[in-house]
Enzyme design. Sequence first.
Site, short mmCIF file in Angstrom:
data_model
loop_
_atom_site.label_atom_id
_atom_site.label_comp_id
_atom_site.label_asym_id
_atom_site.label_seq_id
_atom_site.Cartn_x
_atom_site.Cartn_y
_atom_site.Cartn_z
N LYS A 77 2.12 -3.71 6.72
CA LYS A 77 2.53 -3.75 5.30
C LYS A 77 4.04 -3.51 5.19
O LYS A 77 4.73 -4.19 4.43
CB LYS A 77 1.77 -2.70 4.48
CG LYS A 77 0.28 -2.97 4.37
CD LYS A 77 -0.02 -4.19 3.53
CE LYS A 77 -1.49 -4.51 3.44
NZ LYS A 77 -1.77 -5.81 2.86
N SER A 94 0.84 -1.20 0.00
CA SER A 94 0.00 0.00 0.00
C SER A 94 0.87 1.25 0.00
O SER A 94 1.98 1.24 0.55
CB SER A 94 -0.86 -0.03 1.27
OG SER A 94 -1.44 1.23 1.48
N TYR A 103 -1.76 -0.70 10.92
CA TYR A 103 -2.05 -1.35 9.64
C TYR A 103 -0.89 -1.12 8.66
O TYR A 103 -0.38 -2.05 8.05
CB TYR A 103 -3.36 -0.80 9.04
CG TYR A 103 -3.51 -1.12 7.56
CD1 TYR A 103 -3.78 -2.42 7.15
CD2 TYR A 103 -3.34 -0.14 6.58
CE1 TYR A 103 -3.88 -2.74 5.79
CE2 TYR A 103 -3.45 -0.44 5.22
CZ TYR A 103 -3.71 -1.74 4.84
OH TYR A 103 -3.80 -2.04 3.50
#
Length: 350
Positions: free
Chosen positions: A156, A128, A152
Amino acid sequence: MNSAKSVLVTGGAGYIGSHACVELLQAGYRVVVVDNLENSKFEALKRVQEITDKPLTFYQVDIRDHASLADVFAKEAITSVMHFAGLKAVGESCELPLKYYHNNVYGTIVLLQVMAEANVKQLVFSSSATVYGTNPQVQYTEDLPIGAVNPYGRTKAMIEDMLRDLSAADAIKPSQSPWKIALLRYFNPIGAHESGRIGEDPNGIPNNLMPYVTQVAIGKLAQLSVFGDDYPTPDGTGVRDYIHVVDLVKGHIKAIQALQTEKFAAGGCKAYNLGAGKGCSVLEIIGTFEKITGRKVNYSFAPRRAGDLPEYYANPALALQELGWQVEKTLEDMVADTWLWQVNNPQGYN
Ligand code: NAD
Ligand code: UDP
């Protein structure tokens, strides 16, 4: 069975994964989906098969379940993996960080262990743009430093680090089948398949702009809050790089093809931005939505949302140069397809 082209799609019942399954099937791949259905419904996969008129194989398995996942690899002649499975709500990741690290990071470790045991070493990973964290530069190139700003995003970034380490280990101890890994850094995926049969089906009140706008336009939600009107952007609202989900998944097909070329012959782990390469403000999204649908989007300005950056968008030049990929669809397409999906499926897959 064409075992040379069997792709395991983790999280294949989800929003992006289901669109990837359509593109893979239409490109002639055999598709095996593993999903625990935590944030999706099997109905999406039924529709994938309807759209393509082709079958796929589904296992309701959690990627953290080593034995069950190994069993899938034992039964299916998997040659490469597209790894979408993961949790993605930024707010929830701040409240329940361990849930995110366990699902996303530990889940990926188990997947990689099982892949290594099965000697399947081609992977396309859903990363992302959030891994860029805060940057003085608004157009992101892949060489910028990584620095996520919420749990979050850190899952990643950690997974990316892990994958780079795995690939680097091949250089220390050369392997006959080295890891071949593409890290695809998504900007803001929106839109739906043009059939109106599959799309984004968020649980409860959406966090993201596009599903929120759609639910206001159809009357499910009363009003959109535009978070911030005083950013240093042309109209004061936040600017992002929106990308049609079908363009996005086409980038995955290009990536999986690239992993089989000379460029990756000796293995490697490479990041690519998948974005349109231009920014669009919240007010532009609302304006385009009203123009395409003929519906009014009620909104009011609200304070900035904590953690939001004013503006960023992709430099997608590397994906064009090395994968031969660029977006084809317009913002109008993204809105029209989202709207068709919403109108045809007011309750999502329910
Ligand atoms: P989604 O929630 O619709 O799909 C994820 C799928 O993974 C769901 O079907 C869910 O049930 C499944 N899943 C979750 N944990 C699992 C586990 N432990 N085992 C098996 N299945 C599991 O999300 P999406 O929007 O399709 O996103 C797909 C991937 O792309 C995610 O990794 C996400 O972080 C990443 N991504 C999404 C966006 C976005 O805006 N949608 C942006 C950047 C990156
Ligand atoms: N946004 C907004 N209202 C909403 C949701 C989002 O104004 O209800 C704005 C948000 O501040 C950002 C843009 O829309 O500028 C995209 O937000 P989204 O949550 O969709 O994606 P993000 O870029 O934050 O991952």
